[in-house]
Design a protein around this motif. Structure first.
Motif, mmCIF file in Angstrom:
data_model
loop_
_atom_site.group_PDB
_atom_site.id
_atom_site.type_symbol
_atom_site.label_atom_id
_atom_site.label_comp_id
_atom_site.label_asym_id
_atom_site.label_seq_id
_atom_site.Cartn_x
_atom_site.Cartn_y
_atom_site.Cartn_z
ATOM 1 N N ARG B 282 29.788 21.453 45.009
ATOM 2 C CA ARG B 282 30.859 21.268 46.076
ATOM 3 C C ARG B 282 31.356 22.615 46.256
ATOM 4 O O ARG B 282 31.617 22.900 47.312
ATOM 5 N N LEU B 283 31.687 23.551 45.211
ATOM 6 C CA LEU B 283 32.037 24.760 45.437
ATOM 7 C C LEU B 283 31.233 25.620 46.388
ATOM 8 O O LEU B 283 31.809 26.284 47.201
ATOM 9 N N GLN B 286 31.426 24.510 50.064
ATOM 10 C CA GLN B 286 32.780 24.752 50.730
ATOM 11 C C GLN B 286 33.144 26.339 50.541
ATOM 12 O O GLN B 286 34.017 26.864 51.343
ATOM 13 N N TRP B 287 32.302 27.217 49.786
ATOM 14 C CA TRP B 287 32.973 28.602 49.620
ATOM 15 C C TRP B 287 32.766 29.335 51.008
ATOM 16 O O TRP B 287 33.811 30.060 51.012
ATOM 17 N N ARG C 35 42.907 29.313 51.225
ATOM 18 C CA ARG C 35 42.050 27.934 51.489
ATOM 19 C C ARG C 35 41.679 27.314 50.226
ATOM 20 O O ARG C 35 40.911 27.889 49.546
ATOM 21 N N LEU C 37 39.568 25.091 47.731
ATOM 22 C CA LEU C 37 38.147 24.543 47.535
ATOM 23 C C LEU C 37 38.133 23.401 46.359
ATOM 24 O O LEU C 37 38.690 23.549 45.518
ATOM 25 N N VAL C 64 41.642 25.854 43.163
ATOM 26 C CA VAL C 64 40.571 27.047 43.444
ATOM 27 C C VAL C 64 41.084 27.600 44.834
ATOM 28 O O VAL C 64 40.896 26.542 45.757
ATOM 29 N N LYS C 66 40.437 30.447 47.983
ATOM 30 C CA LYS C 66 39.872 31.626 48.376
ATOM 31 C C LYS C 66 40.404 32.141 49.629
ATOM 32 O O LYS C 66 41.179 31.489 50.656
ATOM 33 N N VAL C 75 39.528 35.445 45.078
ATOM 34 C CA VAL C 75 39.720 33.886 44.798
ATOM 35 C C VAL C 75 40.793 34.081 43.696
ATOM 36 O O VAL C 75 40.989 34.679 42.697
ATOM 37 N N ALA C 99 33.545 29.102 40.521
ATOM 38 C CA ALA C 99 34.460 29.953 41.362
ATOM 39 C C ALA C 99 34.109 31.429 41.099
ATOM 40 O O ALA C 99 33.900 32.364 42.013
#
Lengths: 97, 289, 289
Positions: B282-283, B286-287, C35, C37, C64, C66, C75, C99
């Motif tokens: 998921r990360l 969306q990163w 934003r 995540l 998390v 970013k 991040v 992350a």
């Protein structure tokens, strides 16, 4: 942990989703998301056992004034009814902005 | 972790007379290296040796009890300030020496009951000492030293983070005397407000709570469980088998990525660490969105 | 006329400690660029807590975010100290390390990406025991991979402090930022008292507790880089300052010989007053009252 579901009639669309609170002692988190249709459904998960009637009373009261079509999820860590109502109002406010 | 202190002495006495109490670490260090001593200038609680395996030199490290140690709370096989900095120094010595040549494998023989619980330790910043040892292991691994942890006894909490958990490959003896966990059972039960029988029962369905090494093996973190005939007093065959497995793990580590991704990509992780894998996916998704 | 109880400066401050983890993260970014995540609506909860009849949290207590800080990619990973004591479970731990790994990948591709860790945590979540401990090992490894490219800044502000395995995460960070209210240590006072006795550590003596692991002590001892007020703007400024400064020439946890020789010089026959270790500091320290 106890889990209950409730549903209430709704009359209008909710502009956007919102999230408030934390599952910390005496507090709760509320996730509110717009739902298609004309109901509001509520799912409560709570750490404190034996309070189903109180939850129903608190939510009945809240939804007597709130008419948004939404899915509301509550994760509760033993909040008082006052805190529950406050968090629900915050969630609604954030979803209307 | 906020409840008041309960009877302390019984638990301390029990803990100190703990059945395995770090003797296995010394036994296996001796079995694998033929040696039984610290390097010059080091505390007696950290055994270190270089041995030749064929053409290759390998450094082995082990933390053992030292009843005459300088720090009263670190005499029974715990990792304290001295142990952690000594491990860090002996690993950094290897990475420095091998800077321009083939990277020596490092084998951590693990039998650590915990980190040291003491006031001197906290005042002296044991968290930094533990961080320094972890850092040394990670830095060695990232520069290409294959690192294998061989768990022969206890591998608990901060002790394990400091010594062993940063290895490319984790090996453990398949034996009831092996215990890999975040906290000893009685303390974990107390902190989570449960009784020991309740904790045992939960552990049957909640795999990460289990104190059984075979359940640990299901988490996908372990490279292999090793079956030996006598974990407390290894036979010649046991020693031969374990060396073969250690060498196999070293060779495997040398051809795989240097990070810890094997622990999330393994067969076991695919079933037990589903949530970790979902988070990662998921990360990534969306990163850059 | 009497002096006002609170100075004008004090009243102008916006408390960082009182903010939620999400708002703490948000307030560090340049003009609302943060934003989130894998947020609460991704609903990746702990799979293990409901099995134990414990109410989970939709984000598992880890935020998390970013965005841009001080003009650079960054991040921010924020732990919510109010949920399960800020403990690291499978999901919060996987968010944390994933992350960091994604930030590391960006750096490898030439996009400098910094990391800020908001650590309000008791360490491993004992209800997820072995998966929590494994996650902490992965977090430590990921920090060390990342800090070769960009600074990793850890901030501990609230009274939960930063303990257990996560104190190692702070230990391997590039910079450590603390308030006077915060604490940093491997073992919490209750655990030390439980394991080693009241004579070793009286956990109910709050001034003793803070005198050893509190922010002021850690700064004066050189184990924290800066002591800040509980002020969101000051903390955001401090974070921007360290991002601008970049990677330190040597990380604290790499300075093995330095700290090892200091530990060797300690008289272990007695407890030390925290002031005795002020000489450890290598930064030009303004002694903090």
């Amino acid at each position: 942990m106890e889990q209950f579901e409730f549903s209430y009639p709704a009359r209008r669309k909710v502009p956007k989703r919102s999230h408030v609170g934390v599952v910390g002692s005496g507090d709760l988190e509320v996730l509110l998301e717009p739902l298609e249709g004309s109901t509001a459904s509520v799912c409560v998960r709570t750490s404190a056992g034996g309070f189903q009637k109180i939850w129903k009373a608190v939510l009945d009261r809240f939804f007597s004034r709130y008419d948004g079509a939404a899915r509301v999820e509550i994760n509760d860590a033993g909040a008082t009814p006052g805190v529950v109502l406050l968090r629900l109002e915050q969630a609604v406010e954030a979803s209307e902005k | 972790m906020t409840e008041p202190a309960q009877p302390v002495t019984n638990e301390r006495q029990r803990r100190q007379s703990d059945e395995f109490s770090g003797t296995r670490g010394r036994t296996w260090f001796k079995a694998l290296t033929g040696r039984d001593s610290a390097m010059p200038g080091d505390p007696q609680s950290v055994l270190a040796a270089d041995v030749f395996v064929g053409q290759k030199q390998v450094r082995l490290l082990c933390v053992v009890p030292d009843l005459n140690g300088r720090f009263p709370c670190a005499r029974h096989g715990q990792v304290g300030l001295e142990e952690a900095y000594t491990l860090a120094a002996r690993i950094r010595e290897v990475t420095e020496a091998d800077r321009e040549r083939e990277k020596r494998p490092i084998v951590a023989i693990v039998d650590v009951k915990s980190q040291a619980y003491g006031r001197r330790e906290e005042t002296g910043g044991i968290h930094l000492a533990a961080a320094a040892a972890s850092d040394a292991y990670v830095s060695a691994r990232l520069t290409g030293h294959p690192i294998v942890a061989l768990i022969v006894g206890h591998a608990v909490s901060g002790g394990f983070l400091t010594h062993g958990y940063q290895a490319n490959r984790l090996l453990a003896l398949d034996d009831d005397g092996v215990l890999i966990h975040a906290m000893h059972k009685e303390a974990a039960a107390r902190v989570t407000r449960r009784t020991v029988p309740q904790l045992d029962e939960l552990a049957q369905t909640v795999t990460p709570l289990s104190y059984n090494v075979r359940d640990y093996a299901k988490l996908g973190l372990l490279h292999k469980l090793l079956h030996v005939s006598d974990p407390g007093s290894p036979t010649a065959e046991d020693i031969e088998l374990v060396w073969a497995e250690v060498i196999g793990a070293i060779q495997d580590a040398m051809v795989r990525p240097r990070d810890l991704r094997n622990r999330i990509e393994s067969e076991g992780a695919r079933t037990t660490r589903k949530a970790s894998r979902l988070v990662r996916a998921r990360l990534m998704e969306q990163w850059n969105r | 006329m009497s002096e006002p109880i609170f100075s004008r400066e004090y009243l102008k401050r916006r408390s960082f400690i009182e903010l939620s983890a999400r708002d703490r993260a948000k307030c560090l970014f340049d003009s609302q660029t943060g934003r989130e995540l894998a947020g609460p609506f991704d609903r990746i909860e702990s799979p293990w807590l409901p099995l134990q009849n414990i109410v989970p949290q939709a984000d598992d207590g880890c935020v998390v975010m970013k965005g841009i800080i001080g003009g650079q990619q960054a991040v921010v990973i924020a732990i919510a100290g109010a949920f399960q004591g800020g403990s690291i479970g499978e999901v919060s731990g996987a968010k944390f390390s994933s992350a960091l790994d994604l930030a590391c990948l960006d750096n490898e591709k030439g996009v400098r990406t910094n990391a800020v860790l908001l650590l309000e945590t008791g360490g491993v979540r004992l209800q997820e025991a072995n998966l929590g401990l494994a996650a902490v090992a992965e977090i430590i490894s990921s920090i060390i991979s990342l800090r070769k490219f960009a600074p990793v800044i850890s901030v501990t502000a609230g009274t939960v402090g930063c303990f257990g395995g996560m104190a190692l995460a702070a230990g391997v960070s590039s910079y450590v930022v603390m308030t006077r209210e915060a604490r940093l240590g491997l073992n919490g006072p209750e655990v030390i008292e439980q394991e080693s006795g009241l004579e070793e550590f009286d956990a109910s003596d709050r001034s003793l507790v803070w005198s050893i692991t509190g922010g002021r002590q850690r700064y004066n001892q050189g184990l924290a880089d800066v002591l800040v007020d509980d002020d969101a703007e000051q903390i955001a400024q401090t974070v921007r300052h360290f991002i601008a400064r970049g990677i330190p020439t040597v990380h604290r946890s790499e300075q093995v010989d330095r700290y090892r020789s200091r530990v060797a010089a300690l008289d272990t026959s007695r407890q030390w007053s925290p002031e005795e270790l002020y000489a450890w500091a290598n930064h030009k320290r303004k002694e903090q009252p």
